[in-house]
Design an enzyme around this catalytic site. Sequence first.
Site, PDB file in Angstrom:
ATOM      1  N   LEU A   1       1.754 -14.094  12.472  1.00 10.81           N
ATOM      2  CA  LEU A   1       0.990 -12.866  12.657  1.00 10.81           C
ATOM      3  C   LEU A   1       1.619 -11.744  11.836  1.00 10.81           C
ATOM      4  CD1 LEU A   1      -1.576 -12.762  14.303  1.00 10.81           C
ATOM      5  CD2 LEU A   1      -0.365 -11.515  16.067  1.00 10.81           C
ATOM      6  N   ASP A   2       1.179 -11.690  10.572  1.00 10.60           N
ATOM      7  CA  ASP A   2       1.738 -10.692   9.657  1.00 10.60           C
ATOM      8  C   ASP A   2       1.147  -9.314   9.969  1.00 10.60           C
ATOM      9  OD1 ASP A   2       3.079  -9.947   7.058  1.00 10.60           O
ATOM     10  OD2 ASP A   2       1.010  -9.326   6.673  1.00 10.60           O
TER      11      ASP A   2
ATOM     12  N   GLU B   1       7.985 -17.924   9.942  1.00 13.49           N
ATOM     13  CA  GLU B   1       8.700 -16.673   9.716  1.00 13.49           C
ATOM     14  C   GLU B   1       9.341 -16.185  10.998  1.00 13.49           C
ATOM     15  OE1 GLU B   1       7.338 -13.354  10.501  1.00 13.49           O
ATOM     16  OE2 GLU B   1       8.930 -12.264   9.479  1.00 13.49           O
ATOM     17  N   GLU B   2       8.798 -16.667  12.152  1.00 13.90           N
ATOM     18  CA  GLU B   2       9.331 -16.233  13.443  1.00 13.90           C
ATOM     19  C   GLU B   2      10.522 -17.074  13.885  1.00 13.90           C
ATOM     20  OE1 GLU B   2       7.139 -12.942  13.799  1.00 13.90           O
ATOM     21  OE2 GLU B   2       8.761 -13.625  15.112  1.00 13.90           O
TER      22      GLU B   2
ATOM     23  N   ASP C   1       2.832 -12.138  18.498  1.00  9.93           N
ATOM     24  CA  ASP C   1       3.554 -12.917  17.470  1.00  9.93           C
ATOM     25  C   ASP C   1       3.930 -14.277  18.043  1.00  9.93           C
ATOM     26  OD1 ASP C   1       5.540 -10.276  15.983  1.00  9.93           O
ATOM     27  OD2 ASP C   1       3.977 -11.506  15.058  1.00  9.93           O
TER      28      ASP C   1
ATOM     29  N   GLU D   1       5.271 -15.109   2.886  1.00 10.05           N
ATOM     30  CA  GLU D   1       4.269 -14.078   2.542  1.00 10.05           C
ATOM     31  C   GLU D   1       3.948 -14.095   1.046  1.00 10.05           C
ATOM     32  OE1 GLU D   1       6.928 -11.134   4.350  1.00 10.05           O
ATOM     33  OE2 GLU D   1       5.295 -10.446   5.641  1.00 10.05           O
TER      34      GLU D   1
ATOM     35  N   ASP E   1      12.929  -8.069  12.549  1.00 10.07           N
ATOM     36  CA  ASP E   1      11.717  -7.391  13.035  1.00 10.07           C
ATOM     37  C   ASP E   1      11.581  -7.584  14.538  1.00 10.07           C
ATOM     38  OD1 ASP E   1      11.097  -6.857  10.375  1.00 10.07           O
ATOM     39  OD2 ASP E   1      10.011  -8.762  10.140  1.00 10.07           O
TER      40      ASP E   1
ATOM     41  N   ASP F   1       3.499 -17.456   8.338  1.00  8.69           N
ATOM     42  CA  ASP F   1       3.824 -16.230   9.067  1.00  8.69           C
ATOM     43  C   ASP F   1       2.723 -16.124  10.115  1.00  8.69           C
ATOM     44  OD1 ASP F   1       4.342 -12.704   8.136  1.00  8.69           O
ATOM     45  OD2 ASP F   1       4.303 -13.751  10.071  1.00  8.69           O
TER      46      ASP F   1
HETATM   47  P1  P6P Z   1       6.687  -1.153   5.689  1.00 11.34           P
HETATM   48  C1  P6P Z   1       4.514  -6.153   8.090  1.00 11.34           C
HETATM   49  O1  P6P Z   1       5.696  -5.969   8.844  1.00 11.34           O
HETATM   50  C2  P6P Z   1       4.939  -6.460   6.657  1.00 11.34           C
HETATM   51  O2  P6P Z   1       5.707  -7.628   6.622  1.00 11.34           O
HETATM   52  C3  P6P Z   1       3.718  -6.566   5.757  1.00 11.34           C
HETATM   53  O3  P6P Z   1       2.611  -7.109   6.380  1.00 11.34           O
HETATM   54  C4  P6P Z   1       3.481  -5.125   5.338  1.00 11.34           C
HETATM   55  O4  P6P Z   1       2.834  -5.019   4.081  1.00 11.34           O
HETATM   56  C5  P6P Z   1       4.907  -4.562   5.268  1.00 11.34           C
HETATM   57  O5  P6P Z   1       5.705  -5.366   6.142  1.00 11.34           O
HETATM   58  C6  P6P Z   1       4.961  -3.127   5.723  1.00 11.34           C
HETATM   59  O6  P6P Z   1       6.310  -2.721   5.570  1.00 11.34           O
HETATM   60  O7  P6P Z   1       8.158  -1.099   5.346  1.00 11.34           O
HETATM   61  O8  P6P Z   1       5.839  -0.407   4.666  1.00 11.34           O
HETATM   62  O9  P6P Z   1       6.357  -0.748   7.094  1.00 11.34           O
END
Ligand code: P6P
Length: 335
Positions: free
Chosen positions: A117-118, A92-93, A69, A274, A63, A115
Site C-alpha cells: 500500500l504505497d 516493502e513491509e 498497510d 517502487e 515508515d 509494496d
Molecule cells: P515525501 C509514500 O510514502 C512514498 O513512498 C511515495 O508514494 C511518495 O511519492 C513519497 O513517498 C512521498 O514522500 O517525502 O514527499 O512525503
Amino acid sequence: MSMITTLDEFIIRRQKDFPYASGELTGLLRDIGVAAKIVNREVNKAGLVNILGVADHQNTSGDTVQKLDMYANEKLIDCLKNSGECCGIASEENESFMPLEAISEKPSKYVVVFDPLDGSSNIDVNVSVGTIFGIYRRLSSTDEECQVTDFLQKGTELVAAGYVLYGTSTMLVYTTGRGVNCFTLDPSIGEFCLSHKDIKIPNHGQHYSVNQGYYLKFDVEMRRYIDHCSDMGLGLRYIGSMVSDIHRILFQGGIFLYPNTRANPKGKLRLLYECNPLSFVVEQAGGKAINTQLDRILDVEIHELHQKATIAIGSPDMVDEMKAFVEKYSAPMAP
Ligand code: P6P
C-alpha cells in the site's frame, strides 16, 4: 453494449505471447487481481471500520506502518501463497524475503515483489493509495527454497510489473513487456474490465511532480531544472502517493522527481518495490526513467532488498530535458 474484456480473459488471450509459458504467469497475474479486489474492498470502507490509523510499529525503511498497510500485506501474501505459482515474495513491509511452500508437485518459476500500500500515510485523509508489484523469474534451482538472489535482479529482468490504484475508481495497470493496459474495476460485477488499451505516455506534459518543500535541500542542478519547469509555466502536482502521481503522468504526461536530499542522500524511494516496477510500466508506455546520476533505473544493479534510489520518471522529452540540466549544471567531478 460494448464488448467487455475482463482482466482474466485478457491475460488468457495474451498468454499466446509467451509461447513457452505454461500458464504460471497467467495464474500469478490473476491472483494479484484477486488480491487487489480484496484490498480494494477494505480501502473503500476504511472510514467505516477500525482499520484506519497507525499500527504500533515501523517498517524496515522507518515508515510508520498503517493498519491498512498490514491488512494489504497479509492479503497479498495469502493470495500468492494459495496461487502455487510463486516460490517466494519480498514485501516493502517486511525486512526480509519470504520463501513460500509448494502446494503441489509442480515447481513454481516466479518470485513476486510488492509494496502492498504505497502512499499509505494518505489513507486517513482519503487520498488515493496504491499497490505496486513486480514479477521475476526465479534464478535458483526449483528443487530448493528461493534465495535472496532471486529478488536482487535488475529491473530489466522483470517479466511483469504493474500497480493497482485505489482512487475515484480502482484501476489495475500492468505490462508483461508488450505494452501497457489498464483495467477498471466494475463493482457491479466484481471484475476488472479493460478500459484503456495499449497506453502511450505523451511526449511532454503540463505538470511537474516533486515535493517542493525540499527544494532548498536539492542539488543545484535539480533546483535549476525545477526553476525551468516553473519558468515554462508548468503546474506543480504532487499527491504524496507515487502510484497516483505516476498514473496521472501516464495519461496526461509530465515528470515525477524524487531527488536526493541531505536527509535521503541516496533518495527515499525503494528501487525493488517502487522504482523498478513503475519504471518498467512507464518505459513500456514510451516514457523514460533515470536516476539523478543519469543511469537508466532498470539498469541499476541492486544489492539489497530495501535499496533506495533517486528517480526522474515520465514523458521522454521532459526526462531528456532534466538530463540536459543535470549535465550542464552539476558540479564537475573532482579530478
Ligand atoms: P515525501 C509514500 O510514502 C512514498 O513512498 C511515495 O508514494 C511518495 O511519492 C513519497 O513517498 C512521498 O514522500 O517525502 O514527499 O512525503
